[in-house]
Design a protein around this motif. Structure first.
Motif, PDB file in Angstrom:
ATOM      1  N   GLU A 240     -21.092 -14.808  20.255  1.00 26.11           N
ATOM      2  CA  GLU A 240     -22.114 -15.233  20.092  1.00 26.11           C
ATOM      3  C   GLU A 240     -22.442 -16.759  20.735  1.00 26.11           C
TER       4      GLU A 240
ATOM      5  N   ALA B 228     -17.341  -7.610  24.848  1.00 26.52           N
ATOM      6  CA  ALA B 228     -18.211  -6.893  25.780  1.00 26.52           C
ATOM      7  C   ALA B 228     -18.143  -6.336  27.250  1.00 26.52           C
TER       8      ALA B 228
ATOM      9  N   SER C 111     -26.812  -5.886  27.364  1.00 25.87           N
ATOM     10  CA  SER C 111     -27.785  -6.458  26.607  1.00 25.87           C
ATOM     11  C   SER C 111     -27.828  -5.878  25.097  1.00 25.87           C
ATOM     12  N   ARG C 112     -28.082  -6.867  24.235  1.00 24.38           N
ATOM     13  CA  ARG C 112     -27.952  -6.383  22.841  1.00 24.38           C
ATOM     14  C   ARG C 112     -29.144  -5.261  22.360  1.00 24.38           C
ATOM     15  N   GLU C 113     -29.192  -4.507  21.695  1.00 25.20           N
ATOM     16  CA  GLU C 113     -30.318  -3.547  21.506  1.00 25.20           C
ATOM     17  C   GLU C 113     -31.299  -4.573  20.401  1.00 25.20           C
TER      18      GLU C 113
ATOM     19  N   GLU D 138     -33.779  -5.372  17.994  1.00 20.96           N
ATOM     20  CA  GLU D 138     -33.817  -5.062  16.614  1.00 20.96           C
ATOM     21  C   GLU D 138     -35.064  -5.005  15.870  1.00 20.96           C
TER      22      GLU D 138
ATOM     23  N   SER E 104     -20.489  -3.873  21.247  1.00 20.82           N
ATOM     24  CA  SER E 104     -20.217  -5.207  21.664  1.00 20.82           C
ATOM     25  C   SER E 104     -21.615  -5.398  22.645  1.00 20.82           C
ATOM     26  N   SER E 105     -21.999  -6.725  22.824  1.00 23.07           N
ATOM     27  CA  SER E 105     -22.973  -7.047  23.782  1.00 23.07           C
ATOM     28  C   SER E 105     -22.784  -8.541  24.638  1.00 23.07           C
TER      29      SER E 105
END
Length: 160
Positions: free
Chosen positions: A43, A51, A95-97, A99, A111-112
């Protein structure tokens, strides 16, 4: 879930990998916040090995072959570089999915974030002859090797 930060098999990872960036957090799955004990590198830290990619490195007669598992990534998301002619650098970002406000998440394990792996190439590697290919989420990097030079033998005629 294993309570050790690495496996004792043929592939050593985590804490034993000198090029691994993120340490193992033993409190990761506990219900309380462990940020005071161990920071969560995914984070706040720019790179995370969580990741990242697991990489196999084998040496054949002709080349050093690196295979990295990068499921879900495209070749545009990954960079392969050779630094100073002696360090193979594989980096990228997952990349983070996105939300949705209406979604209820029960668990996030994928992980991202950014990742990087570095490998010091041996003296017999030809850093100017590197090829990379991505197929089905597996990155294959091939670094050619200098051929094994056979000692030249010259027969000397004996006179007399």
């Amino acid at each position: 879930m294993s309570i050790t930060p690495f496996d004792f098999g043929s592939r050593l990872g985590g804490l034993l990998d000198p090029f691994s960036i993120g340490p193992w957090d033993p409190f990761e799955d506990f219900p309380f916040e462990s940020r005071l004990v161990f920071p969560r590198f995914g984070e706040d830290f720019p790179f995370t090995s969580a990741a990242g990619a697991r990489v196999d490195w084998k040496e054949t007669q002709e080349a050093h072959v690196f295979k990295a598992d990068l499921p879900g990534l495209r070749k545009e998301d990954v960079r392969v570089e050779v630094e100073d002619g002696s360090v193979l650098h594989i980096s990228g970002e997952r990349s983070r999915e996105r939300e949705e406000k209406t979604d209820t998440w029960h668990r996030i394990e994928r992980s991202s974030g950014k990742f990087q792996r570095r490998f010091r190439l041996p003296a017999n590697a030809k850093a100017d002859q590197v090829k990379a290919a991505m197929e089905n989420g597996v990155l294959t990097v091939t670094v050619a090797k200098e051929g094994v030079k056979k000692p030249s033998v010259k027969s000397i005629e004996i006179s007399g």
